[in-house]
Design a protein around this motif. Sequence first.
Motif, short mmCIF file in Angstrom:
data_model
loop_
_atom_site.label_atom_id
_atom_site.label_comp_id
_atom_site.label_asym_id
_atom_site.label_seq_id
_atom_site.Cartn_x
_atom_site.Cartn_y
_atom_site.Cartn_z
N ASP A 62 0.70 -1.15 -0.33
CA ASP A 62 0.05 -0.07 -0.34
C ASP A 62 1.09 1.32 0.25
O ASP A 62 0.84 1.60 0.99
N THR A 63 1.38 1.55 -1.23
CA THR A 63 2.40 2.98 -1.74
C THR A 63 1.80 4.49 -0.54
O THR A 63 2.53 5.29 -0.05
N GLY A 64 0.45 4.47 -0.47
CA GLY A 64 -0.31 5.35 0.55
C GLY A 64 0.40 5.15 1.67
O GLY A 64 0.54 6.58 2.38
N LEU A 65 0.56 4.17 3.18
CA LEU A 65 1.02 4.66 3.54
C LEU A 65 2.37 4.61 3.67
O LEU A 65 2.86 5.39 5.02
N LEU A 66 3.73 5.19 2.39
CA LEU A 66 4.54 5.39 2.87
C LEU A 66 4.62 7.12 2.93
O LEU A 66 5.14 7.89 3.76
N TYR A 67 3.79 7.79 2.83
CA TYR A 67 3.27 9.26 2.03
C TYR A 67 3.03 9.17 4.15
O TYR A 67 3.26 10.20 4.07
N ARG A 68 1.79 8.38 3.99
CA ARG A 68 1.50 8.96 5.22
C ARG A 68 2.22 8.63 6.50
O ARG A 68 2.35 9.11 7.26
N GLY A 69 3.72 7.79 6.28
CA GLY A 69 4.37 7.42 7.34
C GLY A 69 5.75 9.32 7.00
O GLY A 69 5.52 9.14 7.91
N VAL B 233 11.32 3.46 8.04
CA VAL B 233 11.66 2.50 8.54
C VAL B 233 9.87 1.43 8.79
O VAL B 233 9.28 2.21 8.80
N ALA B 234 9.85 0.69 8.88
CA ALA B 234 8.68 -0.33 7.39
C ALA B 234 8.28 -0.40 8.58
O ALA B 234 6.64 -0.20 9.13
N GLU B 235 8.85 -0.88 10.28
CA GLU B 235 7.40 -0.78 11.72
C GLU B 235 6.69 0.59 12.02
O GLU B 235 6.07 0.54 12.56
N GLU B 236 7.68 1.92 11.39
CA GLU B 236 6.91 2.75 11.58
C GLU B 236 5.69 2.44 10.72
O GLU B 236 4.28 3.61 10.86
N LEU B 237 5.68 2.01 9.68
CA LEU B 237 3.79 2.51 8.49
C LEU B 237 2.83 1.00 9.39
O LEU B 237 1.45 1.25 8.88
N LEU C 224 12.13 8.11 -2.49
CA LEU C 224 10.84 6.88 -2.09
C LEU C 224 10.41 5.79 -3.74
O LEU C 224 10.24 4.63 -3.68
N LEU C 225 11.12 6.27 -4.20
CA LEU C 225 10.98 5.78 -5.84
C LEU C 225 11.65 3.89 -5.90
O LEU C 225 11.00 3.13 -6.64
N ASP C 226 12.94 4.08 -5.26
CA ASP C 226 13.57 3.10 -5.18
C ASP C 226 13.46 1.95 -4.66
O ASP C 226 13.49 -0.01 -5.34
N PHE C 227 12.35 2.21 -2.92
CA PHE C 227 11.58 0.91 -2.92
C PHE C 227 10.92 0.47 -2.73
O PHE C 227 10.76 -0.62 -3.13
N GLN C 228 9.49 1.16 -3.72
CA GLN C 228 8.77 0.79 -4.73
C GLN C 228 8.51 -0.26 -5.93
O GLN C 228 8.46 -1.27 -5.49
N ARG C 229 9.81 0.58 -6.35
CA ARG C 229 10.43 -0.45 -7.84
C ARG C 229 10.91 -1.91 -7.43
O ARG C 229 10.62 -2.91 -8.00
N ALA C 230 11.65 -1.98 -6.72
CA ALA C 230 12.16 -3.03 -6.53
C ALA C 230 10.91 -4.00 -5.82
O ALA C 230 11.68 -5.25 -5.95
#
Length: 201
Positions: free
Chosen positions: A32-39, A58-62, A89-95
Amino acid sequence: MAFTVAIDGPAASGKGTIARAVAAHFGFAHLDTGLLYRGVGFRVMQGEDPLTVAQNLVAEELENPDLRGAQVSQWASKVAVLPEVRAALLDFQRAFARRLGGAVLDGRDIGTVICPGAEAKLFVTASDATRAGRRHRELLRSDPEITFDTVLADLRERDRRDSERSAAPLVPAEDAVRIDTSDMSIEEAVAAAISAVAERQ
Ligand code: C5P
């Protein structure tokens, strides 16, 4: 084998529910990429610098349930306007998208910017009233005072900001299959999405 499903659409269109169900059906991972922007928005709301937060998320924050709140939604869309935040946030999503075993990503720019070569692309919409009604029911659980009109106005403000920004605006990819969930049950919407993805396999 990598297989990416890109699911985009405005807030509360049903894309999150559809993304989870599609991932479960095909055995794919889901982001859920919205969570990255929410974080990022959550910490910027507390006075931190957007780019520093985006670079160190970091993942735990999400997993923090507070990220789902109405105020964080607005902050998320405000930080999402910033090209440097999006770039961080781009590289993480593409990977994530190219991991072996398949991946479903839902957001606003997955089929257009993050994964323009995704094997399957969906664009999920619903009328403003339908979306506001869904989000209102959800938010009432944590805020019994919140009104439908406030939720509708918030959604429209966020849609406008997301659609009018110059960095990765919310627009359907030309080759996306469109699903309008206004008059569909969850089961119908999920079935439509699964058959659209199956056709691309
Ligand atoms: O999907 P959700 O409502 O959780 O997203 C919160 C905000 O994050 C959106 O309003 C949008 O501004 C931003 N976002 C984005 N690109 C994405 C996902 C979310 O700009 N891929």
